[in-house]
Every structure is written in C-alpha cells, then in structure tokens.
Design a protein around this motif. Structure first.
Motif, PDB file in Angstrom:
ATOM      1  N   GLU A  71      29.706  33.765  45.438  1.00 17.70           N
ATOM      2  CA  GLU A  71      28.753  34.873  44.691  1.00 17.70           C
ATOM      3  C   GLU A  71      29.371  36.070  44.875  1.00 17.70           C
ATOM      4  N   PRO A  72      29.081  37.078  44.187  1.00 19.67           N
ATOM      5  CA  PRO A  72      29.672  38.451  44.115  1.00 19.67           C
ATOM      6  C   PRO A  72      29.057  39.153  45.218  1.00 19.67           C
ATOM      7  N   GLY A  73      29.642  39.239  46.270  1.00 23.83           N
ATOM      8  CA  GLY A  73      28.850  39.964  47.270  1.00 23.83           C
ATOM      9  C   GLY A  73      30.106  40.896  47.948  1.00 23.83           C
ATOM     10  N   VAL A  74      31.265  41.045  47.539  1.00 21.97           N
ATOM     11  CA  VAL A  74      32.414  41.667  48.139  1.00 21.97           C
ATOM     12  C   VAL A  74      32.105  43.198  48.241  1.00 21.97           C
ATOM     13  N   VAL A  88      30.741  44.766  40.140  1.00 26.33           N
ATOM     14  CA  VAL A  88      31.602  44.729  38.959  1.00 26.33           C
ATOM     15  C   VAL A  88      33.058  44.258  39.419  1.00 26.33           C
ATOM     16  N   ALA A  89      33.789  44.649  40.380  1.00 24.77           N
ATOM     17  CA  ALA A  89      35.084  44.179  40.769  1.00 24.77           C
ATOM     18  C   ALA A  89      35.089  42.835  40.932  1.00 24.77           C
ATOM     19  N   SER A  90      33.852  42.373  41.970  1.00 21.70           N
ATOM     20  CA  SER A  90      33.928  41.053  42.435  1.00 21.70           C
ATOM     21  C   SER A  90      33.758  40.227  41.111  1.00 21.70           C
ATOM     22  N   LEU A  91      32.819  40.261  40.192  1.00 23.38           N
ATOM     23  CA  LEU A  91      32.556  39.571  38.940  1.00 23.38           C
ATOM     24  C   LEU A  91      33.818  39.465  38.320  1.00 23.38           C
ATOM     25  N   ALA A  92      34.503  40.660  37.982  1.00 23.36           N
ATOM     26  CA  ALA A  92      35.843  40.683  37.343  1.00 23.36           C
ATOM     27  C   ALA A  92      36.672  39.698  37.680  1.00 23.36           C
ATOM     28  N   ALA A  93      36.635  39.728  39.373  1.00 22.23           N
ATOM     29  CA  ALA A  93      37.823  39.192  39.717  1.00 22.23           C
ATOM     30  C   ALA A  93      37.833  37.694  39.676  1.00 22.23           C
ATOM     31  N   GLU A  95      29.728  39.041  30.077  1.00 20.33           N
ATOM     32  CA  GLU A  95      28.861  38.167  31.032  1.00 20.33           C
ATOM     33  C   GLU A  95      28.464  39.254  32.327  1.00 20.33           C
ATOM     34  N   ILE A  96      29.482  39.942  32.465  1.00 20.01           N
ATOM     35  CA  ILE A  96      29.024  40.955  33.848  1.00 20.01           C
ATOM     36  C   ILE A  96      27.911  41.931  33.357  1.00 20.01           C
ATOM     37  N   ALA A  97      27.995  42.373  32.071  1.00 18.54           N
ATOM     38  CA  ALA A  97      26.870  43.213  31.673  1.00 18.54           C
ATOM     39  C   ALA A  97      25.554  42.598  31.611  1.00 18.54           C
ATOM     40  N   GLU A  98      25.516  41.186  31.156  1.00 17.63           N
ATOM     41  CA  GLU A  98      24.218  40.361  30.975  1.00 17.63           C
ATOM     42  C   GLU A  98      23.645  40.341  32.618  1.00 17.63           C
ATOM     43  N   GLN A  99      24.625  40.084  33.496  1.00 20.57           N
ATOM     44  CA  GLN A  99      24.091  39.769  34.874  1.00 20.57           C
ATOM     45  C   GLN A  99      23.405  40.905  35.594  1.00 20.57           C
ATOM     46  N   MET A 100      24.230  42.347  35.146  1.00 20.41           N
ATOM     47  CA  MET A 100      23.900  43.382  35.815  1.00 20.41           C
ATOM     48  C   MET A 100      22.669  44.387  35.006  1.00 20.41           C
ATOM     49  N   PHE A 101      22.476  43.761  33.614  1.00 18.73           N
ATOM     50  CA  PHE A 101      21.430  44.224  32.858  1.00 18.73           C
ATOM     51  C   PHE A 101      22.161  45.845  32.484  1.00 18.73           C
ATOM     52  N   LEU A 102      23.485  45.611  32.066  1.00 16.38           N
ATOM     53  CA  LEU A 102      24.229  47.034  31.567  1.00 16.38           C
ATOM     54  C   LEU A 102      24.878  46.722  30.429  1.00 16.38           C
ATOM     55  N   GLU A 135      45.502  41.250  39.251  1.00 12.25           N
ATOM     56  CA  GLU A 135      46.055  42.160  40.517  1.00 12.25           C
ATOM     57  C   GLU A 135      44.411  42.449  41.297  1.00 12.25           C
ATOM     58  N   LEU A 136      43.449  42.618  40.605  1.00 15.24           N
ATOM     59  CA  LEU A 136      42.227  42.915  41.312  1.00 15.24           C
ATOM     60  C   LEU A 136      41.697  41.695  42.161  1.00 15.24           C
ATOM     61  N   ALA A 137      41.875  40.668  41.537  1.00 14.53           N
ATOM     62  CA  ALA A 137      41.583  39.417  42.462  1.00 14.53           C
ATOM     63  C   ALA A 137      42.434  39.403  43.632  1.00 14.53           C
ATOM     64  N   ALA A 138      43.768  39.758  43.318  1.00  8.09           N
ATOM     65  CA  ALA A 138      44.534  39.607  44.753  1.00  8.09           C
ATOM     66  C   ALA A 138      44.350  40.675  45.685  1.00  8.09           C
TER      67      ALA A 138
END
Length: 916
Positions: free
Chosen positions: A850-853, A865-870, A877-884, A907-910
């Motif tokens: 889950e995106p909790g970092v 946002v960083a967690s979901l993108a990574a 998809e991120i915009a839909e989850q966060m209503f943005l 690089e973000l995932a790393a």
C-alpha cells in the motif's frame, strides 16, 4: 651606555672624583659598590673607569677570582701591572712581590706579615699619590688575604690625599678573611653604594630595549617573577625569547645565567640551591640542614636573596624555572644521591608515603627493604586520589626492585588496577602473575578482587572461577573484610555472567551471617540491588535510591565504578532518561578530570543508550563511536557488546547499511554471549537482520536471547524485549497466529510501569488485526509511547496509524497523523518511514504494498504521490486515487524529483527502496 636603573649609582661614583681635589674627604677614602651577583657591578666599574680617563684621573684596576684567592698578592700584582712604571721600577717591584710571596708562605708570624704588607703597600701608596688616582678592585670578596692587608695599609694612609679606593663586593654568608676584611671595610672610612635588583619597571625597560615595547609589555611581569629583577637573568630571558610568544620561555641562556650566578656565589649557596631544587622545600624547612651537611658554625639564615643573586627566598627557589635550571646543572648521580638522602630522611620522620615515593622514583636503586613497601603504599594512595599516572610510576618502580614474593604480588595486583583504568588491555600482562600469586597464597580476597574482575572483563571465565573457588577454600570466617570482598566478587560475577555457577561458598556463607559483613556486602553491591529493583519489580523508588547512591560514589575503584554504571542503567531501564543523561555527564566530568579512560568509555556507552532511547539517533551514533574509540576492541573485552549494540541499532534505524555491515564485522569475544551485554548485541543484530530482509536470522537471534534470559532467570522485557521482536519476525515469515500468541504473552507479562514496552508490543499486535481493532491498538500504542518519550518507536507507530486511517478512508485524520510522524522522524534523524508490512512480507519493502511511505523532506501528499509513482501507477491513476487533477500530480512529481534529486520513476523507486 648606562645600565637601566644604575644612573644614580654611577653619578655617586662620578661625584667622588670631585672629592679627589678636596683637602679633606668627608666620605672616607673607600667606596664599596655592593649588590647581589649579576646586578651589574662589573659593568658599572667599567663605565666608571672610562669616566676617570675622561676626567684625567689615573685608574688602577684589578679583579679578584674565587680560583685565585689562595694565591698571595695576586690582586696587588694586577694593580701594579696597570701602573705606569719604567722598566727598572717594574723589575724592582716584581722582585719585591716575589720575595713577599715566598716569605708569606714560609712564615705565619703576624709581625712578618705586617712588615711585608707595609713594604708592598708602601710601593702602592707611592704610585697612587703621584697624581689623582682611583684604585678599583672588582669582586673583592674573592681577594687573597695578603692583597687585602696591602689594601688596608693603603686605605689607612690616603685620607686627605687625592686617592679613591673603589671596591666591588657581593654580599656573603661569611667573609673569606674575616679579620682583615673587617679592618679594610671599617665603617669610619667606607662609603657604601648599594645596587638593588631591578624593579618591575626596570625589568620592563631592559626587555623593551632588547626586544620591543609590545613584547616587553606582555612578558615583563612574568619575567620579573622568574628573574627576581636580576639583570643577568633578565637579559638571558630576552636571549631565549621566541617570537610570537606572549610569555617568557626560559631556555639555554637562562639556564647558563642561573648556573653562572650560583657558581659565583659561595659554595654553601650552590649546595642550598641544589637541595631546594631536589626537595622543593622552603629554605628553613627541617630537611635542609641535614642535606646541606652544614658545619656547626654556619647558619642557613645567612642565605637569602642578597647572598644568592635573588634566586633563593624564604619559600625556597624563587621560580620553578630556576629549580629546573639548577637540576639541569647537576649530574644524574648527584641528583640520585640527593633524592635518596631526602627519601631516607622523610621516611625516618614518618612522612606520608606519596611524599617519600616521589624521591624514590628518582633514585637508581631503591634497594632498602622499606622502599618497595613505601612505593606500594604511595601507589595505592595515588590510585585512591585518582592520580593514575603517578600511581603507575610508583608501582612500576616498586615492581622493578622488589624481591619479596608476597610484596611483589601485591604490587602487581595494584599495578593491574592502575593500568586497567587507562586501558583494560594493559592489565592483561599482569594477570597471569597475579593468578599464580593467588594460588600460592600470596594474595587474599581484598587484593585479588580487582584482578579477578579483570579476568571476567576479558572473558577468562574458567580462570576467574578457579581463583574464586581457591579463595573460598582459604576464606577465614573470622576476617569479615576478606569474607565480604569474596562475597562481593561472587556477586559481581553473578551479575556479569549470570549463567556461570561458582561453587565453594560454604565459608563465605557462614561469614555472611555476621551483621557487619552483611552490611558491607550490601553497600558494595548496591548497584546490583538497584538494577534488580527496577528490572524485576519495576520499583520507581529505586531511581531515587540510585540518585542518592551516585551522589556519594567516587570512581576510585572497580566496585564503585560498577555500582555507578548499574545505578545509571537502573535510571535508563526505569525510563528516567533525563536523569540518566545528566548523571552520565556529571560522572564523565569526574572521570575525565582523573583521566580514567575505562569508566569514561563505559559512561559514553551508557550516554549513547540514553540518546538512542530518547530518539536522538545522530547523537546516539556519535556517543557510541566515541565510546568505542576510547578503548581498543581487545581492551573492551566482553563489555564491547554494549557500545557495539547501540551503534548497530542506531545505524540500522538510520539505514546506514554499509557502516552497519562494518559494525557486524567487528570481532567480539565468544564469552560475550554469556553476559547481558551479549543479549543487547544479539538483539541489535536481530533488528538489523529484520530490517535487511532476513527474518529467519532475526528470529534465531531473538529466540537465542529468550533462551539465555530464561535460563538465567532474567526474562525481563526492560532488559531485552525479545518476545515483541520475535513476534515481528514471525509476522514477516507469515506465521501470524504464532506471532499473536507470543505478543499476547508479552503483554500479559509486562508490568504497569513498563510503558515503553507495552506501547511497542501493542504496535506489533495491531499488525495482526485489521480495521477498527488495529486502529484502537495503534492509538493506545501512540499514547503510551508519547507518554514515555520513546520518539523513534512513536514515529513508526504514528506511521502505522496514519496508514491504517488512510485504509479506513479517514483521509483528514490520516494526513494529520502522517504529518506528525514526518515531523518526529525529522527530529530523530530517521531518513524513511514505512508502515509495518502485512504478515508474510520478508523484505524491507515490496512493490505490491500500500502507498504508505513517508519520506522526510516531503509533505504527506508528496509522500503518497511518490509512493504510488514508485509502484508503477500512472499520473492519471494517482490522480483518481487522490481525487486530484493530472496536472496537480505532474506538478507534485516535479517537486518530488527536485527534492529527492532523482530523474525518473525507476530512480524514485530505488530511492524509496521499493522493488528490492
């Protein structure tokens, strides 16, 4: 050029030239220029001689010498050499002087001497009265007796004649030729001109002329204290001065000047100065007359500033720099003989051992039977006073010369104590000899207690147990002191090695029934008692007792040091961290002042533990590394587990994986795992394994902790909460039901005072549950962890709570909780916050979660946002989850890339350590 502060005296001499033309001289024909050695009398006479030449006055000059004062008429010969004579007169006077010398040596008849003085003095009188004449003799106190008689003959016959006699003299303890000296310097015909030592202002002026005004202003006061205003010494200090220094730096020139002054003084003054330099006693102390070996007619009261060139006063040599110069002028043999004689006198007078031993250190062979014992007594006193370096000097000297086996064993035991305080490894070479001495019966329980503890420190358990059993068999129940020491030694061994049995306690058990012995044992083991009260009973009052104990403890021996460490640990385990930290600082100040490296290292390890529990991870890391650097790895012995555990745990929290790996490569002694320090090391190693994706290894370490603690009857969560972390490892392995059983068992065992451990356990229990039950446990955990100040655990609990609230759809509360977690993480230095993974996850983080970092430096929304993108989600998809909007997500990603210095999702995932 007129010397500083000598113009008035030169003017007085110059005025005397005017008296040569008066029919009657009211001041008398003899002027005596008197002053301590080195005050410039010779320089003044030389300047006066030049003025005589300018004034058209004949000047006959001579200089007496200590080496020639037994040569008859030597001074008179010098005066005749300066006279203007034709060849015949010079030859005639030469024959007269030669005959007079022979007659003076052949006859002791006073009438013969008087006739010779009249003959020679008459010739001198005839030459001096031809024209206005000055007859000058420098250092007349060294003049030979016949010359003084001739000068006296001249002085009694030149009154009213144009003849002036000027004599340079330094004050003496007694005249070389008493009678003739008194006749020559009869007060009725003598005018004295006294040259004092320079004033502080005069010292400044000399230095300003030699160096510069700013330099003179900075060093003049100290230069005057060192030199006493002696011009010769002031000039020497100027010669020695190094540019850039704001204080005088006495060196070679100063040493030579001091020795020159002393050699020009009387031999009594030189001997006195040497004795004072060696003994550092006052001038009129009881030792000096015996060491100077005065004849009965001499009196030391004649030695003062005037007779010693200002080098000696009633308090002794005027400055340590003078004393060092005197010592440098002596041979090693001379110094050794004086130190030995001083030590013998002090010993006979019953002086304290430390005072006697200070001189025995400087003797070549302290071979008398009492000397080794005195050095041992002095070493033990220096240890008690905290002067470890001095104690080691005394004990090493004693060890080199002692031949008595029993005494030598005691010396080596004390030497081991002294070396251990600076570096425990340095005590190891002494331990084999001490162990042999214990077996031979040369050492009892009191002397053996320290060395046995050093054996335990270094993990030599079998040898220590053997010695304890040996002492137990020899224990005398009639000696409460020895019995108490043996019981205390057993107590500390049981604390350090709780699983090692020590048999043979029958004799000490009987002695322990004695109330005095029992009271002594309780006092020496009070640290253990306090620690047990906190760990086993959760006794809050024990902290107050610990503070009272620390206020009265001194780090002067091993039991006191261990008591102090245990008292601090009791405060730590009771979560009185502010108090524990304050006492660590205070005790470290005491240990630092006494240069006790070993106690300082232990206190630094305790302070690191305090910082870690407070959540100050950078400070905990710094203190743990400082502790490890204060002793070598071997010097730490089994206690290395304490600072190493703090450092490893801190590096794990900071995610410094390379340094943590280096920390794990530090060699540790096998005996470490038989001590409570080993429990902390195993716990830290398990936490590192868990954080790096090795739950099996972590579980093994946690369970080994549990097995050891159970077998030692120390199964106490404040020591190591092994059940809580065992449950965490089981959850990572997917063994959910087993983890829940273990964590509930832990919660059932915890006492009400164990707030920190209950909060941590509830956070783990929350992982087992879902929905409202999970949130309820996490809220309770957050409340408890906030209450006890466990900031690192609190940050992680807040992260879990924020994640649970987000999953429950309470986004507003989730943002608030996550924001609090991020702020706390930044304060603690935690680089990345992640929610606890669900059961079955074996890595530090996995891509399907889950995106909790929460990353420090990012806002809550940016972290999400960083967690979901990574994890590979598209911007839409991120915009839909966060209503943005997609545009808002793109802007946030741009800011995230800039803050984290990354250029792509990979690089973000790393950076977030996802997908590894």
């Amino acid at each position: 050029m007129t010397p500083v502060e000598r113009a008035r005296h030169l003017d007085i001499l110059t005025d005397r030239l005017g008296d040569l033309h008066r029919p009657v001289d009211p001041s008398g024909p003899v002027t005596v220029l008197t002053g301590p050695v080195g005050t410039g009398k010779t320089t003044l006479l030389q300047e006066f001689a030049r003025r005589c030449v300018v004034a058209g006055v004949d000047f006959l000059g001579a200089s007496a010498s200590r080496s020639e004062r037994t040569v008859p008429l030597e001074v008179i010969r010098q005066l005749f050499r300066r006279a203007t004579l034709d060849a015949a007169a010079r030859e005639r006077i030469g024959r007269l002087l030669d005959r007079a010398v022979l007659r003076w040596a052949e006859s002791a008849d006073e009438e013969v001497h008087a006739a010779l003085a009249a003959a020679v003095g008459g010739e001198l009188l005839e030459i001096a009265t031809r024209a206005p004449t000055v007859v000058a003799v420098d250092d007349v106190h060294h003049a030979d007796g016949p010359s003084l008689r001739c000068l006296d003959y001249l002085a009694r016959r030149v009154t009213g004649l144009p003849v002036l006699i000027v004599l340079g003299e330094s004050p003496r303890t007694r005249p070389w030729h008493r009678t003739v000296h008194a006749e020559l310097l009869h007060p009725a015909r003598v005018h004295r001109v006294r040259l004092p030592l320079l004033s502080p202002e005069g010292t400044y002026r000399v230095l300003a002329d030699r160096l510069s005004v700013p330099v003179a202003r900075s060093i003049a006061d100290e230069a005057h204290r060192i030199s006493g205003g002696n011009p010769l010494l002031v000039h020497a200090l100027a010669d020695d001065h190094s540019p850039g220094h704001d204080r005088p730096t006495p060196g070679e020139a100063f040493r030579e000047a001091v020795l020159s002054c002393l050699y020009r003084c009387e031999h009594l003054v030189l001997k006195t100065a040497r004795v004072l330099a060696v003994t550092e006693e006052p001038l009129h102390g009881p030792l000096l007359p015996h060491l100077v070996d005065l004849p009965s007619e001499l009196n030391l009261r004649a030695v003062d500033a005037s007779t010693s060139a200002g080098l000696i006063s009633a308090s002794g040599l005027r400055h340590p720099a003078v004393g060092q110069a005197v010592l440098d002028g002596m041979t090693m043999e001379e110094r050794g003989r004086l130190h030995r004689a001083t030590a013998e006198l002090l010993h006979d007078d019953g002086a304290p051992p430390v005072r006697v031993a200070a001189h025995l250190l400087r003797t070549d062979e302290p071979d008398a039977p009492w000397m080794a014992q005195t050095l041992l007594d002095a070493g033990e006193q220096a240890l008690a006073d905290g002067d470890v370096d001095r104690a080691r000097s005394f004990l090493r000297q004693a060890n080199r010369r002692c031949e008595d086996e029993c005494l030598r064993a005691r010396i080596r035991s004390a030497l081991a104590r002294a070396d251990w305080r600076l570096d425990p490894q340095a005590a190891v070479p002494h331990l084999l000899g001490v162990a042999t001495a214990i077996r031979a019966g040369h050492l009892g329980s009191r002397q053996a207690a320290g060395p046995i503890q050093y054996l335990l420190w270094h993990g030599q358990i079998d040898r220590a147990v053997e010695l304890i059993q040996h002492l137990g068999k020899r224990a005398d129940s009639d000696d409460p002191g020895s019995a108490a020491e043996l019981i205390v030694t057993r107590g500390w061994m049981a604390t350090l090695y709780p699983g090692v049995p020590v048999g043979g306690a029958g004799a000490t058990r009987e002695a322990a029934r004695d109330p005095l012995t029992l009271a002594r044992v309780k006092h020496r083991l009070r640290g253990v008692t306090l620690l047990g009260a906190v760990l086993e009973r959760g006794d809050a009052g024990a902290v107050d007792d610990a503070e009272r104990a620390l206020a009265t403890l001194a780090l002067d021996d091993e039991p006191n040091m261990w008591n102090a460490v245990c008292a601090v640990l009791a405060m730590i385990y009771a979560d009185r961290l502010d108090l524990a930290g304050d006492w660590c600082d205070r005790l470290d100040g005491v240990a630092s002042a006494r240069r006790h490296h070993t106690p300082r290292a232990l206190l630094a390890a305790a302070a690191a533990t305090v910082a870690g529990r407070r959540g100050d991870l950078p400070r905990a890391r710094e203190l743990a590394e400082a502790a490890l650097h204060r002793l070598s790895p071997k010097g730490w012995g089994v206690v290395i587990g304490a600072p190493l555990a703090v450092r490893l745990r801190t590096l794990t929290c900071l995610e410094e994986w390379d340094e943590a790996a280096d920390c794990l490569r530090t060699p540790v002694p096998p005996a470490l795992f038989e001590t409570p320090f080993g429990l902390h090391y195993l716990h830290a190693r398990g936490l590192h394994a868990l954080a790096t994706g090795s739950p099996e290894a972590a579980l093994a370490d946690f369970q080994l902790c549990g097995q050891l603690m159970t077998s030692w009857r120390l199964d106490l969560a404040p020591l190591v909460p092994w059940r809580t972390d065992t449950a965490r490892a089981l959850l990572r392995l997917g063994r959910r039901h087993q983890a829940e059983k273990v964590i509930r068992e832990e919660l059932d065992r915890l006492r009400p005072s164990h707030v920190r451990y209950r909060g941590t356990a509830l956070r783990v229990l929350a992982t087992v549950h879902e929905g409202p039950e999970r949130i309820r446990h996490l809220r309770t955990a957050v409340r408890l962890l906030r209450q006890c100040g466990a900031r690192v655990e609190l940050a992680h609990a807040l992260t879990d709570l924020g994640h649970a609230q987000q999953q429950a759809g309470d986004l507003r509360q989730a943002r608030s909780t996550s924001r609090a977690a991020r702020v706390l993480a930044e304060e603690c230095g935690i680089p990345v916050l992640r929610p606890t993974p669900p059961p079955g996850r074996t890595g530090p983080a996995e891509p399907g979660g889950e995106p909790g970092v929460l990353l420090t430096g990012l806002s809550d929304a940016e972290s999400q946002v960083a967690s979901l993108a990574a994890q590979g989600h598209t911007n839409r998809e991120i915009a839909e989850q966060m209503f943005l909007t997609v545009s808002a997500i793109e802007q946030r990603l741009t800011r995230i890339y800039r803050k984290l210095d990354v250029n792509s999702r990979s690089e973000l995932a790393a950076r977030l350590r996802l997908g590894h």
